[in-house]
Design a protein around this motif. Structure first.
Motif, mmCIF file in Angstrom:
data_model
loop_
_atom_site.group_PDB
_atom_site.id
_atom_site.type_symbol
_atom_site.label_atom_id
_atom_site.label_comp_id
_atom_site.label_asym_id
_atom_site.label_seq_id
_atom_site.Cartn_x
_atom_site.Cartn_y
_atom_site.Cartn_z
ATOM 1 N N ALA A 106 47.614 35.479 67.835
ATOM 2 C CA ALA A 106 46.443 35.728 68.989
ATOM 3 C C ALA A 106 45.529 34.726 68.891
ATOM 4 O O ALA A 106 44.967 33.934 70.045
ATOM 5 N N SER A 107 45.030 34.091 67.762
ATOM 6 C CA SER A 107 43.954 33.123 67.845
ATOM 7 C C SER A 107 44.542 31.898 68.274
ATOM 8 O O SER A 107 43.641 31.033 68.985
ATOM 9 N N HIS B 264 44.703 32.084 72.146
ATOM 10 C CA HIS B 264 43.229 32.045 72.669
ATOM 11 C C HIS B 264 42.830 30.663 72.857
ATOM 12 O O HIS B 264 42.289 30.323 73.931
ATOM 13 N N ALA B 265 43.081 29.989 71.623
ATOM 14 C CA ALA B 265 42.658 28.669 71.734
ATOM 15 C C ALA B 265 43.454 27.879 72.697
ATOM 16 O O ALA B 265 42.749 26.792 73.586
ATOM 17 N N ASP C 61 42.088 28.837 76.196
ATOM 18 C CA ASP C 61 40.661 28.265 76.340
ATOM 19 C C ASP C 61 40.793 26.701 76.509
ATOM 20 O O ASP C 61 39.950 26.490 77.486
ATOM 21 N N TYR D 104 40.550 34.971 80.983
ATOM 22 C CA TYR D 104 41.646 35.899 80.728
ATOM 23 C C TYR D 104 40.626 37.115 80.102
ATOM 24 O O TYR D 104 39.564 36.973 79.379
ATOM 25 N N ASP D 105 41.546 38.210 79.780
ATOM 26 C CA ASP D 105 40.883 39.340 78.914
ATOM 27 C C ASP D 105 41.847 39.430 77.890
ATOM 28 O O ASP D 105 43.137 38.954 77.946
ATOM 29 N N ASP D 106 41.478 40.318 76.811
ATOM 30 C CA ASP D 106 42.198 40.516 75.632
ATOM 31 C C ASP D 106 43.538 41.099 75.915
ATOM 32 O O ASP D 106 44.682 41.133 75.313
ATOM 33 N N ILE E 116 46.258 38.659 76.423
ATOM 34 C CA ILE E 116 46.723 37.824 75.261
ATOM 35 C C ILE E 116 47.689 38.842 74.675
ATOM 36 O O ILE E 116 48.806 38.348 74.235
ATOM 37 N N THR E 117 47.168 40.039 74.411
ATOM 38 C CA THR E 117 48.366 40.927 73.718
ATOM 39 C C THR E 117 49.646 41.089 74.596
ATOM 40 O O THR E 117 50.852 41.117 73.911
#
Length: 282
Positions: free
Chosen positions: A3-4, A7-8, A11, A17-19, A22-23
């Motif tokens: 996930a990190s 996210h990176a 970004d 986006y929202d979490d 990502i999931t």
């Protein structure tokens, strides 16, 4: 990918986006399943595929769906003009059997997005855009083949097996109900139209130095228009970004924006909608 890291990467591409997205992306990647993204036109569904291609450093291969599209057209076509020319040039030089065999070879094969993504020497992101525009049979045929990652070309007898499994992102405007069997094979994510606060974040990505008053007035006018039941084709994210670009370029006073809605043709694309707005705005 965790996930990190995702996210990176998102970004870095300045994607808002929202979490939950990502999931869903991670689940689709881990399961190797197509990701079906549904939502109204203009919410950024196609942009997710573009951002994922950039984030994963892969080529984006796009299949635009339309009524009458079938699996064959999405895979390949033959270059008939080139074949006809070859027939005229070679018919006296080759036997009919040899000529026929030569006509159905890679020299005359036009790869369409599905075959291109399967044959690619490097992994790609395959975007199947607006699948609800295709005939109902297409989604099930498509996912059956994508599950196997193997395609047969009858004219040559060749069976093409994927070198790499593409990341498959499918978009739908929810204009047509999709088959249950198709839905079961996908990971699903729905994108709501951005609220005013999220839209402000999206706009700021494109216009970091935008005057606060102009942004506030533009968003006020934009959402008032979207809430009008008379407006049939409501403006979307791309329209407000283009509209703000025009307002900034022309140096429009923020006080005029809500009152006059200048450059209306950038926001609305139907004459009936423009007439409805003018009547309501009096």
């Amino acid at each position: 990918m965790d996930a990190s890291t995702l996210h990176a990467k998102l970004d870095a591409e300045h994607y808002i986006y929202d979490d939950s997205l990502i999931t869903t992306l991670l689940v689709a990647l881990q399961l190797g399943r197509p990701l079906l993204i549904e939502g109204a036109a203009g919410v950024g569904k196609t942009e997710i595929a573009k951002v994922m291609a950039a984030a994963l450093d892969r080529e984006l291969v796009r299949l635009q769906c339309y009524e009458g599209l079938d699996e064959g057209k999405a895979l390949y076509e033959w270059n008939y003009q080139k074949q006809l020319l070859a027939i005229q040039v070679s018919r006296d030089l080759k036997s009919p059997e040899a000529l026929t065999a030569s006509l159905f070879s890679d020299d005359y094969l036009l790869e369409r997005p599905l075959l291109r993504s399967i044959r690619s020497e490097k992994p790609v992101v395959l975007l199947i855009d607006e699948i609800d525009k295709a005939d109902l049979e297409f989604p099930n045929d498509l996912l059956w083949e994508l599950d196997r990652m193997e395609f047969h070309i009858p004219e040559t007898g060749e069976t093409v097996t994927a070198r790499h499994r593409p990341v498959v992102i499918i978009t739908s405007n929810a204009e047509k109900e999709l088959p249950d069997a198709f839905l079961r094979r996908c990971v699903f994510h729905y994108i709501e139209f951005p609220d005013k606060e999220l839209m402000a974040e999206i706009v700021r990505v494109h216009f970091p130095d935008l005057d606060d008053k102009l942004l506030t007035q533009a968003l006020e006018a934009f959402y008032r228009i979207r809430q009008m039941p008379q407006i049939k084709k409501k403006p979307s994210t791309s329209e407000i970004i283009d509209w703000l670009r025009a307002l900034v370029h022309e140096g429009v006073d923020p006080k005029r924006v809500v009152k006059e809605v200048p450059y209306l043709g950038v926001l609305l694309k139907k004459n009936e909608d423009m007439d409805a707005l003018r009547r309501a705005w009096r």
